[in-house]
Design a protein around this motif. Structure first.
Motif, mmCIF file in Angstrom:
data_model
loop_
_atom_site.group_PDB
_atom_site.id
_atom_site.type_symbol
_atom_site.label_atom_id
_atom_site.label_comp_id
_atom_site.label_asym_id
_atom_site.label_seq_id
_atom_site.Cartn_x
_atom_site.Cartn_y
_atom_site.Cartn_z
ATOM 1 N N THR A 34 -1.249 -38.270 28.487
ATOM 2 C CA THR A 34 -1.799 -38.349 29.842
ATOM 3 C C THR A 34 -0.938 -37.490 30.770
ATOM 4 O OG1 THR A 34 -2.467 -39.871 31.580
ATOM 5 C CG2 THR A 34 -0.482 -40.442 30.396
ATOM 6 N N ASP A 35 -1.404 -37.302 32.002
ATOM 7 C CA ASP A 35 -0.682 -36.479 33.001
ATOM 8 C C ASP A 35 -0.275 -35.119 32.419
ATOM 9 O OD1 ASP A 35 -1.001 -38.683 34.497
ATOM 10 O OD2 ASP A 35 1.118 -39.130 34.780
ATOM 11 N N SER A 86 -5.474 -34.851 29.160
ATOM 12 C CA SER A 86 -5.261 -36.306 29.223
ATOM 13 C C SER A 86 -6.377 -37.045 28.508
ATOM 14 C CB SER A 86 -5.229 -36.747 30.677
ATOM 15 O OG SER A 86 -4.179 -36.081 31.334
#
Lengths: 385, 64
Positions: A34-35, A86
């Motif tokens: 993610t991110d 993500s």
């Protein structure tokens, strides 16, 4: 009063402990990412690895690709034809690093593409099974292709009104329009663009909205063309979603896809009529119209051949008739050495009408003989002409 | 306003005329008309393949 040590002393100890345990070691982990932030210019990629219990993140750590392993991100996108973004679950090899200022993270050394591809294959299979199950118009054919309400629609004889679904200012849009507008036959087209993004999480929904607009548009389109360019941004995720595939499968206007990838076929491709690239879709459209024009010219040829043959036949009949008329005219007969017998200026066809001592005229080619009949007998001598 | 004839319609009309011509049972008196009709159909298709803007304008008017 507690004896305090300097921060660096503690951090150094942490650093030393981590170093002792992890230095020189690599580990394979499986985790969701993610991110994800890519810095293509510097060839860095920052992300977080997470693990969830339901929707709650229970475990999280920073991860990083440095420039020496950034190609792994690029290869991943090339191999799996989806963005490294993500929400993906990946398997990768990492090294534990600790920096006295930036803290703990995992440096990624390699990604297991096969795992990602395998996972995508399973998802794809599940989506296709669900489409067949939930949409009565979709059938799996024995050759592995799919028959849908959409790809069973007849294509028009001539394509002219085209609804083009594309990303603005994209290669796909440019390639398609270039071929259409500069076709050497001079065919004219009306191309209306329905602009949308074609990748990213929102793409599937946005494409469906534009398809809906096409359905509602006043102009009745002959065909819908969905194009996107190839190149490095190889995210086909939206074209593999159930919702978009299902929507296309039931769409009432034929859909031609040219979404620019040569190895994989997306699920949307399977529901519509697939061409590999935007250029190929445009060429198909031009060729289709050319094929109609050829049929037309053939018909034109047949027509004029037919007319010519009709006129020739009529001409031949006329010639024949006039020849018969000519050959039975008195002049022709006289030329052949026959004579016409007149009595009292009337042509005699029955010899019974003439008696001995009658005055008759024998008309020959150039002269008339005025004679008197002195003898009559039955014609037995001159019957073998 | 003269409605737009579809390509399919124009083509099948033309096919019909060609069929009659090839059948040779046609009255010669009507041949001139047939030639005129066929020429018009061919010209119509050829023109429409290369000029669609007019159709679009008509459609806009008809639908709007």
């Amino acid at each position: 009063m507690p004896v305090a040590q300097k921060l660096s002393q503690l951090i150094n100890e942490i650093d030393a402990t981590i170093h002792n345990r992890f230095a020189g070691k690599t580990f394979w982990i499986k985790a969701e990412i993610t991110d994800v932030k890519k810095y293509a210019d510097k060839r860095w990629c920052f992300l977080k690895f997470i693990e969830k219990d339901g929707n709650v993140i229970t475990t999280e750590i920073k991860g990083v690709f440095w420039s020496n392993t950034y190609y792994q991100v690029e290869n991943f996108e090339k191999e799996t034809q989806q963005l490294f973004a993500s929400g993906l679950e990946i398997t990768c090899s990492v090294r534990v690093r600790f920096h006295k200022r930036f803290g703990l993270d995992l440096e990624v050394l390699a990604i297991d593409y096969a795992y990602a591809i395998g996972k995508m294959e399973i998802e794809r299979k599940q989506t296709l099974e669900r489409l067949v199950k939930e949409n009565a118009g979709i059938q799996l054919l024995s050759d592995g292709n799919f028959s849908t309400d959409n790809n069973r629609l007849d294509l028009p004889t001539v394509f002219q009104k085209i609804a083009l679904v594309t990303a603005p200012n994209s290669d796909g849009q440019r390639d398609f329009k270039e071929v259409i507008e500069k076709n050497k036959y001079g065919y004219s087209f009306y191309v209306k663009e329905f602009l949308t993004q074609v990748q990213g999480d929102a793409a599937a929904t946005l494409i469906m909205q534009q398809l809906e607009n096409i359905k509602l548009a006043k102009a009745v389109f002959d065909v819908v063309v969905i194009v996107r360019g190839g190149g490095s941004d190889t995210d086909f995720k939206s074209f593999n979603t159930f919702d978009l595939a299902n929507f296309v499968a039931s769409f009432p206007i034929p859909v031609l896809t040219g979404i620019g990838h040569d190895r994989n076929t997306s699920i949307v491709d399977l529901m519509a009529r697939q061409h590999k690239t935007p250029t190929e879709v445009a060429t198909f459209i031009i060729d289709n119209n050319m094929s109609f024009e050829q049929d037309l010219l053939q018909l034109k040829e047949r027509f004029f051949t037919g007319v010519k043959s009709l006129l020739d036949t009529a001409q031949n009949k006329l010639t024949y008739i006039s020849r018969i008329i000519k050959s039975s005219s008195p002049k022709t007969i006289l030329n052949k050495g026959f004579a016409i017998i007149l009595r009292n200026n009337a042509i005699i066809t029955d010899p019974q009408q003439i008696g001995v001592n009658d005055e008759v005229q024998a008309i020959l080619k150039d002269e008339v003989l005025h004679t008197t009949v002195y003898k009559k007998e039955t014609n037995e001598t001159y019957n073998d002409f | 306003m003269k409605p737009i004839m579809t390509f399919d319609k124009a083509f099948s009309e033309l096919e019909k005329i060609v069929g009659q011509i090839e059948d040779e049972n046609i009255q010669l008196d009507t041949l001139a008309d047939k030639v005129k009709d066929a020429n018009e159909l061919i010209k119509y298709c050829e023109t429409r393949l290369r000029a669609i803007s007019e159709d679009i304008e008509k459609e806009k008017i008809n639908n709007g």
